[in-house]
Design an enzyme around this catalytic site. Structure first.
Site, PDB file in Angstrom:
ATOM      1  NE  ARG A   1      47.926  44.103  59.024  1.00 49.36           N
ATOM      2  CZ  ARG A   1      47.876  45.378  59.302  1.00 49.36           C
ATOM      3  NH1 ARG A   1      46.749  46.032  59.189  1.00 49.36           N
ATOM      4  NH2 ARG A   1      48.937  46.032  59.684  1.00 49.36           N
TER       5      ARG A   1
ATOM      6  N   PRO B   1      34.260  36.116  41.645  1.00 51.41           N
ATOM      7  CG  PRO B   1      35.173  35.612  39.549  1.00 51.41           C
ATOM      8  CD  PRO B   1      34.743  35.000  40.834  1.00 51.41           C
TER       9      PRO B   1
ATOM     10  CG  ASP C   1      46.818  50.615  59.363  1.00 48.86           C
ATOM     11  OD1 ASP C   1      48.000  50.976  59.225  1.00 48.86           O
ATOM     12  OD2 ASP C   1      46.464  49.717  60.137  1.00 48.86           O
TER      13      ASP C   1
ATOM     14  CD  GLU D   1      35.136  28.684  33.463  1.00 46.23           C
ATOM     15  OE1 GLU D   1      34.574  29.739  33.146  1.00 46.23           O
ATOM     16  OE2 GLU D   1      36.373  28.547  33.471  1.00 46.23           O
TER      17      GLU D   1
HETATM   18 CL1  6GU Z   1      36.787  35.748  45.238  1.00 48.09          CL
HETATM   19  N1  6GU Z   1      37.461  34.415  43.068  1.00 48.09           N
HETATM   20  C1  6GU Z   1      37.997  34.316  41.844  1.00 48.09           C
HETATM   21  N2  6GU Z   1      38.018  33.144  41.241  1.00 48.09           N
HETATM   22  N3  6GU Z   1      38.516  35.349  41.196  1.00 48.09           N
HETATM   23  C2  6GU Z   1      38.505  36.518  41.842  1.00 48.09           C
HETATM   24  C3  6GU Z   1      37.972  36.690  43.112  1.00 48.09           C
HETATM   25  C4  6GU Z   1      37.439  35.601  43.711  1.00 48.09           C
HETATM   26  N4  6GU Z   1      38.091  37.979  43.462  1.00 48.09           N
HETATM   27  C5  6GU Z   1      38.677  38.561  42.442  1.00 48.09           C
HETATM   28  N5  6GU Z   1      38.930  37.701  41.464  1.00 48.09           N
END
Ligand code: 6GU
Length: 246
Positions: A157, A92, A172, A119
């Site tokens: 795609r 994230p 698209d 984590e």
């Molecule tokens: Cl790539 N991993 C995790 N754990 N949460 C996320 C993500 C990735 N992308 C958005 N949220």
């Protein structure tokens, strides 16, 4: 012909991908070898199959971290099989994935997707491997697997021949320079619950239909995603539309 693109996915849960890879477009693209997806269970690199893959963070705190001495050897072995591969770490904290990023990835021959869990990773994984860190949006998943599926589906795609002509020729939403939504589409019946298909689409006048679709796209974007029109590109039609509708 070798597959146009190969994805190597490193995960602790390869089973998550099973249904995803065995249905519909993905299934076809894999069967015809337009693309290749290899799943690697990181646990297989541990001599002892019960070996711990995760451990508690130094300094305390909640959750577990993927161990650097488990993750790094797996990635390095996959990298040795291919010189050109692009290494993406799913976290994230990464750069946000979008259509433009996908178009860039679709030109690669190999993409390695390293899926985190718990984590996250010991910080030294990134320090040693120097991956590109990628996220699919501002929310937290249990791990990178769903994000990897999003990326595989979006990129595949764009590989020539994966989709039929009908779809691949369509411009698209969100592709390079295209910041407006797709227009509305209708199929039979011509009328349902008193709602008729727009007459123009039945006219056979292709120039008129094209004009209607363009106008409909702009109108829908204004209604559903006005934020897209704020970041208008250098497209002159779009720019004047955005100005008129400010
Ligand atoms: Cl790539 N991993 C995790 N754990 N949460 C996320 C993500 C990735 N992308 C958005 N949220």
């Amino acid at each position: 012909m070798p597959p146009a693109i190969r994805f190597d996915v490193l995960t602790l849960f390869p089973g998550i991908f099973e249904g995803f890879l065995s249905e519909s477009v993905l299934k076809g693209a894999l069967a015809t070898q337009k693309i290749e997806v290899r799943l690697h269970n990181m646990r297989d690199w541990a001599e002892d199959k019960h070996a711990t893959m995760d451990d508690r963070p130094f300094g305390g705190g909640p959750g577990m971290l993927l161990k650097v001495d488990r993750v790094v050897p797996c990635v390095e072995e996959i990298q040795r099989q291919h010189q050109s591969g692009r290494l993406l770490m799913l976290t994230p904290q990464g750069r946000c994935f979008n259509q433009v990023f996908a178009e860039e990835l679709a030109t690669e021959q190999q993409i390695i997707l390293l899926c985190g869990r718990y984590e996250g990773f010991d910080e030294r994984v990134a320090e040693i491997l120097k991956p590109e860190e990628v996220s699919i949006g501002d929310y937290i998943l249990n791990g990178g697997e769903v994000a990897a599926m999003v990326m595989i589906e979006t990129v595949m795609r764009l590989v020539p021949e994966v989709l039929g002509d009908e779809n691949s020729n369509r411009l698209d939403s969100f592709s390079t320079g295209n910041r407006i939504l797709d227009c509305a589409h209708y199929t039979r019946p011509r009328e349902y619950r008193g709602i008729a298909v727009p007459e123009i689409l039945l006219s056979g006048n292709h120039a008129e239909i094209a004009r209607w679709r363009e106008e409909n796209s702009l109108q829908r974007t204004k209604e559903k995603r006005p934020d897209l029109l704020k970041s208008v590109s250098n497209d002159s039609t779009l720019r004047s539309f955005a100005v008129e509708n400010k």
